[in-house]
Design an enzyme around this catalytic site. Structure first.
Site, PDB file in Angstrom:
ATOM      1  N   GLU A  34       0.851  -1.195   0.000  1.00  0.00           N
ATOM      2  CA  GLU A  34       0.000   0.000   0.000  1.00  0.00           C
ATOM      3  C   GLU A  34       0.885   1.242   0.000  1.00  0.00           C
ATOM      4  O   GLU A  34       1.804   1.348   0.816  1.00  0.00           O
ATOM      5  CB  GLU A  34      -0.937  -0.010   1.223  1.00  0.00           C
ATOM      6  CG  GLU A  34      -1.760   1.265   1.402  1.00  0.00           C
ATOM      7  CD  GLU A  34      -2.567   1.657   0.173  1.00  0.00           C
ATOM      8  OE1 GLU A  34      -3.366   0.849  -0.304  1.00  0.00           O
ATOM      9  OE2 GLU A  34      -2.377   2.792  -0.339  1.00  0.00           O
ATOM     10  N   THR A  41      -9.797   4.179  -1.189  1.00  0.00           N
ATOM     11  CA  THR A  41     -10.705   5.305  -1.425  1.00  0.00           C
ATOM     12  C   THR A  41     -11.932   5.244  -0.525  1.00  0.00           C
ATOM     13  O   THR A  41     -12.290   6.227   0.127  1.00  0.00           O
ATOM     14  CB  THR A  41     -11.179   5.288  -2.896  1.00  0.00           C
ATOM     15  OG1 THR A  41     -10.034   5.196  -3.745  1.00  0.00           O
ATOM     16  CG2 THR A  41     -11.976   6.536  -3.234  1.00  0.00           C
ATOM     17  N   HIS A 441     -45.997  -3.442   7.681  1.00  0.00           N
ATOM     18  CA  HIS A 441     -46.603  -2.109   7.702  1.00  0.00           C
ATOM     19  C   HIS A 441     -46.172  -1.393   8.984  1.00  0.00           C
ATOM     20  O   HIS A 441     -46.148  -2.013  10.037  1.00  0.00           O
ATOM     21  CB  HIS A 441     -48.129  -2.235   7.675  1.00  0.00           C
ATOM     22  CG  HIS A 441     -48.805  -0.918   7.881  1.00  0.00           C
ATOM     23  ND1 HIS A 441     -48.911   0.011   6.870  1.00  0.00           N
ATOM     24  CD2 HIS A 441     -49.369  -0.365   8.981  1.00  0.00           C
ATOM     25  CE1 HIS A 441     -49.535   1.081   7.337  1.00  0.00           C
ATOM     26  NE2 HIS A 441     -49.824   0.890   8.622  1.00  0.00           N
TER      27      HIS A 441
END
Ligand SMILES: Cc1cc2nc3c(=O)[nH]c(=O)nc-3n(C[C@H](O)[C@H](O)[C@H](O)COP(=O)(O)OP(=O)(O)OC[C@H]3O[C@@H](n4cnc5c(N)ncnc54)[C@H](O)[C@@H]3O)c2cc1C
Length: 459
Positions: A34, A41, A441
Site C-alpha cells: 500500500e 478510497t 406495515h
C-alpha cells in the site's frame, strides 16, 4: 535478490485486504503493498467519510425543519464544521486503523508500505526491495480526474480527497460536475450553510439515469436553494482576488459564477499509469483500465485485476465481489463470474436514489415488451408520516418472462428498499413473487407489492 511470495497484492482497496487474508489462510505466503492509506478510497476519501458527512448535513437539515414536526428549537441552528470534520475523522480512523491492524496481524502475510511498480511479469519493485511471485492481484483503484479546463492551473480547487480536510464553511462552493460525487457534496455543503452552485456541462444532472429521475433530483436540490447551471459547455476558470470566477457560458442566466471555493467532481481515472504495466505486458484499454476476462484474469497468465482499475465496476460492493469471484475460482472450485452481477448502486443525496438493473431508457432501447409501474413517494404512507415525500419509485418488468428488468427508487429509505427488488432479480423469479409477498406495515417496502400490482404496458 528478490523476496519470493506465492501471491502479491497491490493496493489495500475493497478487494485486496480480504483477498490477502483469505490466501494467507489457505497456506500461501502472501505480500500486500500500500502506498498511501490502508483501506483505499472508500475508507479514506469515498463512501465512509462522505456518508458520515451526509449524516451531519441531514442532522442540520432536520433541525431546521423541526418546527414542521411540532418541535421548537429556541436558538438558531449553526453547524460547527470543526466538530463535523472531527466526527468524520473518528469514523474514518476506526476503519483505516482496523484494516491496517488486521493485515499486520495476519500470519503468513507481509505488509509493505510504498509504491509498487512492475519490473516484469513476475517482479515488482517497492522502494529498494524487489518482490517476486507466481500470482499478482492488482487492486490499485482510481483517483479524481482533473481535466485540462481553461484556467484550471490559475485557481486552487478541491477534489474528493482534499475536501476531506475542510473544517470550515465555504461561503460559496462551486461544484463542477453534476454527477454522483458532485451532487452528494453539493447538498451536504448547502445543508452546512454554504451557498452552492452546481455547474454541469450536459443538459441535465446524472445523465446515466432516466430523464424523470434527473428532473426529480434537480427539483430536490433546487428546493434546498442550490443553484444549478446546466449545458455549461465552455467552462473556464479565473482567479478574481480571493474568489474564483467560473465562466459557465450557459444558454441562459449569468455567464459567470463567482464563488469562494471550487470542487472538481468530473469523474475518476484508474491508478494504472505509474504501475509499470507495460513492463509486465498487461493490456489496458484507451482509458487506462486493465482489461480482464469474466474471472478477472488479465492477458498475462497469473496476473489479475480487481476493483475500479478493471473498469468492470466503480463501487465498493463491485470491488468486494471481485474478491469473491477470484477466490471462488482459485480456492473453491466455484466458477463465479463478473457477468453474473446485476448493476446496483445508490446516490446518497437525501432522499437517496436506489438503482438496480436497467433504466427505462435502456429497456426502451432494447426493444423488448415491458411493463412499467410508477408510484410517487407522496402515495407512500411511511413517507407521508415522516413528512419526506419527495421522489418516486419506478419498476420495469419483462412482459413475457415476468422477470424484473430494473428499478429506480428515489425517496426516503430507497437505498435499502431497492434490495427487495434486487434479491428477486438475482433469484430470477417472476415479479409476482414480491407482488404476493406480505411486507411489514408501515414501511416504504410495503408499497413494492402494490406498485407491482399496478403495472401498465410501457407505451
Ligand atoms: C467521494 C466518493 C464517494 C463514494 N461513495 C461510494 C458509495 O457510497 N458506495 C460505493 O459503493 N462506492 C462509492 N465510491 C466508490 C468507491 O470508493 C470505490 O469504488 C471503492 O473504493 C473501490 O475501490 P478499489 O477496491 O478499486 O480500490 P481503492 O479503494 O481505490 O484502493 C486502491 C488502493 O491502492 C493503492 N495504490 C494505488 N496504486 C498503488 C501502487 N502502485 N502501489 C501501492 N499501492 C497503490 C491506493 O493508495 C489505494 O489505497 C465513492 C467514491 C468517491 C470518490
Amino acid at each position: 535478490m528478490a523476496t519470493t511470495y506465492d501471491a502479491i497484492i497491490i493496493g489495500t482497496g475493497q478487494a485486496g485486504p480480504s483477498l490477502a487474508v483469505r490466501l494467507a489462510g489457505a497456506g500461501m505466503k502472501v505480500a500486500i503493498i500500500e502506498r498511501k492509506r490502508f483501506g483505499g478510497t472508500c475508507v479514506n476519501n469515498g463512501c465512509i467519510p462522505t456518508k458520515t458527512l451526509v449524516a451531519s448535513a441531514r442532522a442540520a437539515h432536520m433541525a431546521r425543519r423541526a418546527a414542521e414536526y411540532g418541535v421548537r428549537i429556541d436558538s438558531s441552528i449553526t453547524v460547527d464544521m470543526k466538530k463535523v470534520k472531527e466526527r468524520k475523522d473518528v469514523v474514518v480512523r476506526r476503519s483505516n486503523e482496523g484494516v491496517e491492524k488486521w493485515l499486520k496481524s495476519t500470519e503468513k502475510l507481509t505488509v509493505y508500505e510504498g509504491h509498487a511498480c512492475f519490473e516484469d511479469a513476475h517482479q515488482v519493485r517497492v522502494g529498494d526491495e524487489r518482490l517476486e511471485a507466481g500470482k499478482f492481484f492488482i487492486n490499485v483503484g482510481g483517483r479524481a480526474s482533473i481535466p485540462p479546463l481553461p484556467g484550471i492551473d490559475q485557481v486552487s480547487y478541491f477534489n474528493n480527497s482534499t475536501m476531506m480536510d475542510v473544517d470550515f464553511r465555504p461561503e460559496h462552493l462551486i461544484v463542477i460536475g453534476g454527477s454522483y460525487v458532485g451532487l452528494e457534496f453539493a447538498q451536504m455543503y448547502r445543508r452546512f450553510g454554504s451557498e452552492v452552485t452546481i455547474v454541469e456541462m450536459g443538459p441535465r444532472l446524472i445523465q446515466r439515469e432516466d430523464e424523470d429521475v434527473s428532473e426529480a433530483v434537480r427539483a430536490i436540490l433546487e428546493t434546498e436553494g442550490i443553484n444549478i447551471r446546466l449545458s455549461a459547455e465552455c467552462i473556464a476558470m479565473e482567479k478574481r482576488g480571493a474568489k474564483v470566477a467560473v465562466n459557465v457560458d450557459c444558454s441562459s442566466g449569468d455567464k459567470t459564477v463567482l464563488g469562494s471555493h471550487l470542487l472538481l467532481a468530473v469523474g475518476r481515472v484508474p491508478n494504472t499509469d505509474d504501475l509499470g504495466l507495460e513492463n509486465a505486458g498487461v493490456a489496458v484499454n484507451q482509458r487506462g483500465y486493465i482489461q480482464v476476462d469474466d474471472q478477472l484474469r488479465t492477458n498475462v497468465p497469473g496476473i489479475y485485476a480487481l476493483g475500479d482499475c478493471n473498469g468492470r465496476g466503480a463501487f465498493t460492493h463491485t470491488s468486494y465481489n471481485d474478491y469473491e469471484i477470484v477466490t471462488a475460482n482459485l480456492l473453491d472450485g466455484d466458477p463465479r463470474q463478473v457477468s453474473d452481477r446485476i448493476t446496483a448502486y445508490a446516490l446518497y443525496i437525501d432522499p437517496p436514489l436506489g438503482r438496480a438493473g436497467m433504466t427505462e431508457a435502456e429497456v426502451r432501447k432494447s426493444g423488448r415488451k415491458a411493463l412499467l409501474g410508477i408510484r410517487p413517494m407522496a402515495r407512500v404512507g411511511r413517507a407521508v408520516e415522516k413528512a419526506e415525500t419527495q421522489g418516486f419509485m419506478k419498476v420495469l418488468v419483462d412482459a413475457e418472462t415476468k422477470e424484473i428488468l430494473g428499478a429506480s427508487l428515489l425517496g426516503i429509505e430507497c437505498d435499502e428498499v431497492i434490495h427487495s427488488i434486487l434479491d428477486v432479480m438475482y433469484a430470477k423469479a417472476p415479479y409476482t413473487v414480491i407482488q404476493r409477498a406480505v411486507h411489514i406495515h408501515p414501511t416504504v417496502t410495503e408499497l413494492i407489492p402494490t406498485l407491482l400490482g399496478e403495472l401498465k404496458p410501457l407505451a
